[in-house]
Design an enzyme around this catalytic site. Structure first.
Site: not given
Ligand code: NCD
Length: 313
Positions: A86, A107, A135
């Site tokens: 939204k 994420r 990450h």
């Molecule tokens: C990865 C990501 O999302 O960064 N996957 C993960 O977390 N193991 C890598 C990917 O999507 O290729």
């Protein structure tokens, strides 16, 4: 680690921070196997707030929380099923979710989203991937895997293979390993090389690296080969994907050129760049990596919720 409230990237972790997290992970792993520590996160709630798809990261976070006696609330597809759809901003969403959870695994598709969330959040933010940036929880599980497979994080030759421009896992892994005595070989197609900001950090720290397009040569002397997926969703045009899809594939015949048994890793999912004939190779560690993900995330939850058992501090 003292005083650190959020985990946004490997940029902010020292060698001793990393060693502490891995030590807690190994201690907790013993307890998890023996089902001894299952209550240390009792009364705590984890929110997994995911704006991008995930299998391993989200489920291993949730599994770790549940196994340690805590509870989970989850938005698996926040872009479509939360108020983001939204038009709600990330800061507003964070200032809402912090009322419902004691810790948030986030994420997001934007570089810097975890930093932004951390500025607004009263509760710890664990970055579960922000765009093509970092990450960190993946890296900590990767480091735990290397430590278990090779017995050390020092004195290793590490080959990182694939789309090193857009892959956040390899960014964070490079930063993490740069705290140890390692030698990097970056193997990628010409337009998919490691970002300059990462190379600048390596130069500043005096970490040796080479860049090549020759996978077979890179594998020859490597201790660890880490393969990454082409990050199709982050490319500017689909033609870019067609240009490099299939341009590097790690398979058994490439590994036959190695001078020793190589530890083969991949963040997963794989989509062709790591052949299934590697699955039976003795060094294939990528499914053990997925188990280590649960272990490391258990440690991170315990650390950032300040629930590490006294004897492991
Ligand atoms: C990865 C990501 O999302 O960064 N996957 C993960 O977390 N193991 C890598 C990917 O999507 O290729």
């Amino acid at each position: 680690m003292s005083g650190m409230k959020h985990l946004t990237g490997l940029k902010n972790l020292t060698r001793s921070d990393i060693e502490y997290i891995l030590r807690v992970a190994r201690d907790l792993e013993n307890d998890l196997a023996a089902k001894r520590s299952s209550k240390i996160l009792q009364d705590c709630v984890l929110a997994t707030l995911f704006y991008e798809p995930s299998t391993r990261t989200r489920l291993s976070f949730e599994s770790a929380m549940v196994r340690l006696g805590g509870s989970v609330i989850s938005v698996a597809d926040a872009q479509k099923t939360s108020s983001a759809w939204k038009g709600e901003t990330l800061p507003d969403t964070i200032r809402t979710v912090e009322n419902y959870a004691d810790i948030i695994a986030l994420r997001h598709f934007q570089v810097g989203a975890a930093e932004t969330a951390a500025q607004y959040s009263r509760v710890p933010i664990l970055n579960a991937g922000d765009g093509s940036n970092e990450h960190p929880t993946q890296t900590l599980l990767d480091l735990l895997t290397i430590l278990k497979e090779r017995g050390t994080l020092d004195g290793l030759k590490i080959a990182l293979v694939g789309d090193l421009k857009h892959t956040r896992s390899t960014n964070s892994l490079t930063l993490g390993l740069s705290n140890f005595n390692v030698d990097f070989t970056f193997v990628s197609p010409p337009d998919f090389t490691t970002s300059q900001w990462i190379l600048d950090i390596l130069k500043t720290k005096g970490v040796p690296y080479t860049q090549t397009g020759d996978l077979t040569e890179a594998v020859r002397d490597a201790d660890v080969v880490y393969v990454s997926r082409i990050q199709k969703e982050r490319l500017e045009s689909p033609e870019d994907y067609d240009k490099i899809a299939g341009s590097y594939v790690l398979n058994r015949s490439v590994l036959e050129n190695a001078s020793k048994i190589v530890t083969v890793m991949h963040h997963l999912p794989r989509v062709g760049e790591l052949a299934e004939d590697v699955d039976s190779y003795p060094g294939a560690a990528y499914f053990r990596q997925t188990y280590n993900g649960m272990v490391v995330r258990a440690a991170l939850l315990a650390i950032f919720l300040d629930r590490v058992p006294e004897q492991y501090r």
